[in-house]
Scaffold this active site. Structure first.
Site, mmCIF file in Angstrom:
data_model
loop_
_atom_site.group_PDB
_atom_site.id
_atom_site.type_symbol
_atom_site.label_atom_id
_atom_site.label_comp_id
_atom_site.label_asym_id
_atom_site.label_seq_id
_atom_site.Cartn_x
_atom_site.Cartn_y
_atom_site.Cartn_z
ATOM 1 N N CYS A 92 0.842 -1.202 0.000
ATOM 2 C CA CYS A 92 0.000 0.000 0.000
ATOM 3 C C CYS A 92 0.881 1.258 0.000
ATOM 4 C CB CYS A 92 -1.001 -0.045 1.148
ATOM 5 S SG CYS A 92 -2.387 1.086 0.934
ATOM 6 N N HIS A 134 -3.216 -5.091 1.239
ATOM 7 C CA HIS A 134 -2.671 -5.421 2.561
ATOM 8 C C HIS A 134 -2.664 -6.938 2.771
ATOM 9 C CE1 HIS A 134 -2.531 -1.360 4.405
ATOM 10 N NE2 HIS A 134 -3.462 -1.110 3.503
ATOM 11 N N GLU A 143 -0.980 -8.695 4.778
ATOM 12 C CA GLU A 143 -0.810 -9.039 6.196
ATOM 13 C C GLU A 143 -2.139 -9.230 6.924
ATOM 14 O OE1 GLU A 143 -1.215 -4.586 6.135
ATOM 15 O OE2 GLU A 143 -0.300 -6.096 4.840
#
Length: 198
Positions: A84, A179, A181
């Site tokens: 990002c 994202h 994660e």
């Protein structure tokens, strides 16, 4: 192995968890270190530049010269993954969807052109499924996401989404506009296996 995470702002803890879990899955013994100062770059095997507010991150790091030191390390071969806002920092060209040229500070190390807030503001955030070359199928969360709209030179997209490229690799660098994660460790496993362990 020691993976650093730029820990100024953003999804630091989520990346820490994903890296530790990826190392466990790969059977690799290693450490995760938060990078807040230039000295923290020493001894790293790779670094992750997380999402967050890109202008705030730049403002908070510019006085310490941390970004210049990071640029030098990655330019000299340190494997780097930017998610990002991290993808924004890695890009050679950055514009905002509404404002156009922003003059925002960037590392400028990857042959990609990024448009900030490409899909709109917070309420236009969304999730979708991407089948990423070499990585597999992942649930991708786009939060006030940028888009990689152009690549050149040795940069190569690993997936397309409409008219942009959510994942691009170039040599020792991996840029993602979503994202990972938040939903998967597959991207972190791939980063460790294919860029860090090279």
């Amino acid at each position: 192995m020691k993976i650093g995470i730029l820990a100024v702002q953003g999804d630091v803890e989520e990346h820490e968890y994903a890296v530790k879990k990826a190392m466990d899955e790969l059977g690799i013994s290693g450490d995760v270190a938060r990078v807040k100062r230039i000295d923290d770059l020493r001894g790293l095997s790779g670094i992750i530049i997380p999402g967050g507010e890109s202008t705030s991150i730049w403002r908070l790091t510019s006085k310490s010269n941390l970004m210049n030191a990071l640029r030098d390390e990655v330019s000299n071969g340190l494997p780097a993954m930017g998610t990002c806002a991290g993808a924004i920092f890695m890009a050679r060209e950055v514009k905002d969807r509404i404002m156009g040229e922003t003059g925002q500070g960037v590392l400028g190390i990857m042959n990609i052109s990024v448009v900030r807030n490409f899909y709109g503001r917070q309420r236009e955030s969304f999730e979708t499924t991407l089948n990423i070359e070499g990585i597999g199928t992942v649930r991708a969360v786009f939060i006030r996401a940028p888009a990689i709209v152009k690549y050149w030179g040795s940069a190569k997209p690993l997936v397309a989404y409409g008219d942009n490229y959510p994942v691009v690799i170039e040599n020792n660098m991996l840029a993602l506009t979503f994202h990972p994660e938040l939903t998967t460790i597959l991207v972190h496993e791939w980063f460790i296996s294919n860029l860090v362990k090279k």
